[in-house]
Design a protein around this motif. Structure first.
Motif, PDB file in Angstrom:
ATOM      1  N   LYS A 159       3.904  14.367  -4.660  1.00  0.00           N
ATOM      2  CA  LYS A 159       3.486  14.625  -6.036  1.00  0.00           C
ATOM      3  C   LYS A 159       2.460  13.589  -6.496  1.00  0.00           C
ATOM      4  O   LYS A 159       1.505  13.929  -7.207  1.00  0.00           O
ATOM      5  CB  LYS A 159       4.696  14.615  -6.962  1.00  0.00           C
ATOM      6  CG  LYS A 159       5.616  15.816  -6.802  1.00  0.00           C
ATOM      7  CD  LYS A 159       6.756  15.763  -7.813  1.00  0.00           C
ATOM      8  CE  LYS A 159       7.616  17.011  -7.746  1.00  0.00           C
ATOM      9  NZ  LYS A 159       8.737  16.971  -8.722  1.00  0.00           N
ATOM     10  N   ALA A 160       2.661  12.340  -6.103  1.00  0.00           N
ATOM     11  CA  ALA A 160       1.713  11.293  -6.500  1.00  0.00           C
ATOM     12  C   ALA A 160       0.345  11.522  -5.858  1.00  0.00           C
ATOM     13  O   ALA A 160      -0.695  11.362  -6.509  1.00  0.00           O
ATOM     14  CB  ALA A 160       2.266   9.921  -6.103  1.00  0.00           C
ATOM     15  N   ARG A 176      13.871  12.698  -1.950  1.00  0.00           N
ATOM     16  CA  ARG A 176      12.991  11.994  -2.884  1.00  0.00           C
ATOM     17  C   ARG A 176      11.909  11.200  -2.161  1.00  0.00           C
ATOM     18  O   ARG A 176      10.790  11.056  -2.656  1.00  0.00           O
ATOM     19  CB  ARG A 176      13.838  11.051  -3.745  1.00  0.00           C
ATOM     20  CG  ARG A 176      13.086  10.335  -4.849  1.00  0.00           C
ATOM     21  CD  ARG A 176      14.067   9.598  -5.740  1.00  0.00           C
ATOM     22  NE  ARG A 176      14.895   8.710  -4.964  1.00  0.00           N
ATOM     23  CZ  ARG A 176      14.527   7.467  -4.622  1.00  0.00           C
ATOM     24  NH1 ARG A 176      13.345   6.997  -5.002  1.00  0.00           N
ATOM     25  NH2 ARG A 176      15.337   6.706  -3.920  1.00  0.00           N
ATOM     26  N   HIS A 177      12.225  10.673  -0.970  1.00  0.00           N
ATOM     27  CA  HIS A 177      11.231   9.910  -0.214  1.00  0.00           C
ATOM     28  C   HIS A 177      10.083  10.779   0.277  1.00  0.00           C
ATOM     29  O   HIS A 177       9.011  10.260   0.607  1.00  0.00           O
ATOM     30  CB  HIS A 177      11.901   9.234   0.992  1.00  0.00           C
ATOM     31  CG  HIS A 177      12.954   8.252   0.605  1.00  0.00           C
ATOM     32  ND1 HIS A 177      14.076   8.004   1.381  1.00  0.00           N
ATOM     33  CD2 HIS A 177      13.083   7.449  -0.480  1.00  0.00           C
ATOM     34  CE1 HIS A 177      14.831   7.106   0.786  1.00  0.00           C
ATOM     35  NE2 HIS A 177      14.255   6.749  -0.343  1.00  0.00           N
ATOM     36  N   ILE A 222      -4.749  22.423  -1.230  1.00  0.00           N
ATOM     37  CA  ILE A 222      -3.675  21.515  -1.632  1.00  0.00           C
ATOM     38  C   ILE A 222      -3.517  21.504  -3.153  1.00  0.00           C
ATOM     39  O   ILE A 222      -2.410  21.537  -3.679  1.00  0.00           O
ATOM     40  CB  ILE A 222      -3.955  20.090  -1.100  1.00  0.00           C
ATOM     41  CG1 ILE A 222      -4.017  20.108   0.428  1.00  0.00           C
ATOM     42  CG2 ILE A 222      -2.912  19.108  -1.590  1.00  0.00           C
ATOM     43  CD1 ILE A 222      -4.367  18.777   1.028  1.00  0.00           C
ATOM     44  N   THR A 223      -4.635  21.450  -3.869  1.00  0.00           N
ATOM     45  CA  THR A 223      -4.574  21.302  -5.322  1.00  0.00           C
ATOM     46  C   THR A 223      -4.561  22.617  -6.068  1.00  0.00           C
ATOM     47  O   THR A 223      -4.363  22.631  -7.270  1.00  0.00           O
ATOM     48  CB  THR A 223      -5.773  20.471  -5.805  1.00  0.00           C
ATOM     49  OG1 THR A 223      -6.987  21.091  -5.311  1.00  0.00           O
ATOM     50  CG2 THR A 223      -5.689  19.050  -5.289  1.00  0.00           C
ATOM     51  N   ARG A 257       0.805  -1.217   0.000  1.00  0.00           N
ATOM     52  CA  ARG A 257       0.000   0.000   0.000  1.00  0.00           C
ATOM     53  C   ARG A 257       0.841   1.271   0.000  1.00  0.00           C
ATOM     54  O   ARG A 257       0.336   2.345  -0.299  1.00  0.00           O
ATOM     55  CB  ARG A 257      -0.926   0.016   1.223  1.00  0.00           C
ATOM     56  CG  ARG A 257      -2.078  -0.976   1.138  1.00  0.00           C
ATOM     57  CD  ARG A 257      -2.995  -0.811   2.328  1.00  0.00           C
ATOM     58  NE  ARG A 257      -4.161  -1.678   2.233  1.00  0.00           N
ATOM     59  CZ  ARG A 257      -5.127  -1.754   3.163  1.00  0.00           C
ATOM     60  NH1 ARG A 257      -5.026  -0.992   4.247  1.00  0.00           N
ATOM     61  NH2 ARG A 257      -6.146  -2.561   3.001  1.00  0.00           N
ATOM     62  N   MET A 258       2.100   1.159   0.324  1.00  0.00           N
ATOM     63  CA  MET A 258       2.960   2.332   0.392  1.00  0.00           C
ATOM     64  C   MET A 258       3.448   2.731  -0.991  1.00  0.00           C
ATOM     65  O   MET A 258       3.536   1.901  -1.908  1.00  0.00           O
ATOM     66  CB  MET A 258       4.158   2.054   1.312  1.00  0.00           C
ATOM     67  CG  MET A 258       3.791   1.784   2.755  1.00  0.00           C
ATOM     68  SD  MET A 258       5.178   1.153   3.742  1.00  0.00           S
ATOM     69  CE  MET A 258       6.230   2.606   3.784  1.00  0.00           C
ATOM     70  N   HIS A 259       3.753   4.002  -1.154  1.00  0.00           N
ATOM     71  CA  HIS A 259       4.398   4.468  -2.389  1.00  0.00           C
ATOM     72  C   HIS A 259       5.786   3.838  -2.476  1.00  0.00           C
ATOM     73  O   HIS A 259       6.454   3.638  -1.451  1.00  0.00           O
ATOM     74  CB  HIS A 259       4.503   5.993  -2.363  1.00  0.00           C
ATOM     75  CG  HIS A 259       4.969   6.591  -3.646  1.00  0.00           C
ATOM     76  ND1 HIS A 259       6.314   6.688  -3.970  1.00  0.00           N
ATOM     77  CD2 HIS A 259       4.296   7.112  -4.691  1.00  0.00           C
ATOM     78  CE1 HIS A 259       6.432   7.247  -5.156  1.00  0.00           C
ATOM     79  NE2 HIS A 259       5.228   7.537  -5.622  1.00  0.00           N
ATOM     80  N   PRO A 260       6.256   3.504  -3.683  1.00  0.00           N
ATOM     81  CA  PRO A 260       7.586   2.874  -3.796  1.00  0.00           C
ATOM     82  C   PRO A 260       8.702   3.663  -3.132  1.00  0.00           C
ATOM     83  O   PRO A 260       9.622   3.072  -2.551  1.00  0.00           O
ATOM     84  CB  PRO A 260       7.792   2.784  -5.317  1.00  0.00           C
ATOM     85  CG  PRO A 260       6.413   2.704  -5.875  1.00  0.00           C
ATOM     86  CD  PRO A 260       5.566   3.555  -4.979  1.00  0.00           C
ATOM     87  N   ALA A 261       8.638   4.984  -3.182  1.00  0.00           N
ATOM     88  CA  ALA A 261       9.680   5.789  -2.536  1.00  0.00           C
ATOM     89  C   ALA A 261       9.598   5.694  -1.020  1.00  0.00           C
ATOM     90  O   ALA A 261      10.614   5.803  -0.325  1.00  0.00           O
ATOM     91  CB  ALA A 261       9.567   7.243  -2.975  1.00  0.00           C
TER      92      ALA A 261
END
Length: 371
Positions: A351-352, A344-345, A367-368, A272-276
């Motif tokens: 950003k995602a 980057r983490h 936010i947006t 469930r976590m972002h890859p970074a």
């Protein structure tokens, strides 16, 4: 010239090139000398003057400040889980009449809680700082509630363990008329410690995830389940090491359930976590610890099922489970600290999430609309 301390972080400045200008032609307009290769073949366009850059933070400093925690806090996380799970096992042994299991788990609960408090105070630097944490009760602070929880648990576990020590020594402690009071309070104290054991084992997961740390915060849904399962491994493994196999059936069941829960919760958490955000869990020293924790948990679970009735096999399986639990806590802590060192983490998951909100049509909030 006086320099501030931040000048030590300022990158060296490159010497700028002076722009050369040709002599003005007869029409009165000065023309700049074109760099070789600038523009396209027809000369109608110029090359971009800014090259592609790699993102970094201001002066290379971390975006999120890393927590100043070391191995003392990692040991406290492990011992808190061991103490809480052992107290819960002790309550089950108390209700089912397993005297040997009750004695070993009560003593383990008190010893682990006491050692954990020593590591916590060592990290704080001065003993009185722990007392300062208990001056108030703040419901919204996991650290404040955890301090009171540790104090209440240790008091109850201490009464129950003292009664077990007195029985073990054949009533040789110089208690006098207090012996009857201690024996009578041992049962309620053991029940209180058992009920507080589960919150003690899991509150540190809430403490870690209730931060801006990218890896810990991203794991906030599954990390409590990881820590509860880790506490089951530790307490079940310790009971198998210290108690005869004839009385460790509940401990073996808890250990096997802990293995399944630990593997499932860790897999779901990382998926469930972002890859970074999940990268620190797979790389470096933290990744090595977590991989060995998974292997030892599987080996310990198999050993518990196959040879839990044999004292030597049960001891080996219990040691593997204990080590797996410790490596899990150490690995999670180190991964969170490592995730703050690379910008980057922090930036890529943000950003995602921003792109996902905009894709979902959420464009009216602060936010947006500030990007």
């Amino acid at each position: 010239m006086t320099l501030s301390e931040f000048d030590s972080y300022r990158p060296p400045e490159t010497r700028r090139r002076r722009r050369s200008v040709l002599r003005a032609p007869q029409d009165g307009f000065a023309r700049r000398r074109r760099r070789p290769g600038a523009g396209t073949n027809d000369g109608s366009r110029e090359m971009p003057v800014v090259e592609d850059v790699e993102f970094t933070s201001y002066y290379g400093r971390p975006i999120v400040k890393p927590p100043p925690w070391g191995h003392e806090i990692a040991a406290y996380l492990f011992l808190g889980g061991l103490a809480g799970g052992s107290a819960l096992l002790g309550l089950g042994a108390q209700l089912t009449g397993r005297v040997a299991l009750r004695r070993s788990t009560r003593l383990t609960a008190l010893g682990a809680a006491g050692a954990g408090a020593v590591f916590l105070i060592s990290d704080l630097g001065r003993p009185e700082r722990f007392l300062h944490m208990m001056r108030t009760v703040k419901i919204t602070s996991p650290m404040s509630l955890g301090s009171w929880l540790l104090g209440a648990f240790s008091s109850a576990a201490g009464v129950a363990a003292a009664a077990e020590v007195d029985r073990l020594l054949g009533s040789r402690l110089p208690l006098g008329p207090l012996r009857g009071l201690l024996r009578g309070a041992a049962g309620p104290a053991g029940a209180c410690a058992g009920l507080l054991g589960a919150p003690l084992a899991v509150y540190t997961a809430v403490l870690l995830s209730d931060t801006a740390n990218p890896t810990w915060n991203a794991a906030r849904r599954e990390l409590p389940f990881v820590f509860v399962s880790s506490a089951s491994l530790a307490s079940g493994g310790m009971a198998m090491l210290t108690t005869a196999p004839s009385q460790t059936v509940p401990a073996r069941v808890l250990a096997v359930l802990g293995v399944g829960g630990d593997l499932a919760a860790m897999a779901l958490m990382q998926r469930r976590m972002h890859p970074a955000e999940a990268e620190p869990l797979h790389t470096g020293a933290a990744g090595t610890k977590l991989r060995w924790a998974e292997r030892l948990a599987i080996a310990g679970g198999i050993g518990t099922i196959v040879g839990g009735g044999n004292r030597m096999a049960a001891g080996a399986a219990g040691l593997a489970l204990l080590t797996a639990s410790a490596l899990t806590r150490f690995g999670v802590l180190e991964a969170g600290i490592e995730s703050t060192r690379d910008p980057r983490h922090v930036i890529e998951p943000q950003k995602a999430r921003l792109a996902a909100r905009r894709a979902a049509g959420i464009t009216h909030d602060s936010i947006t609309t500030t990007g």
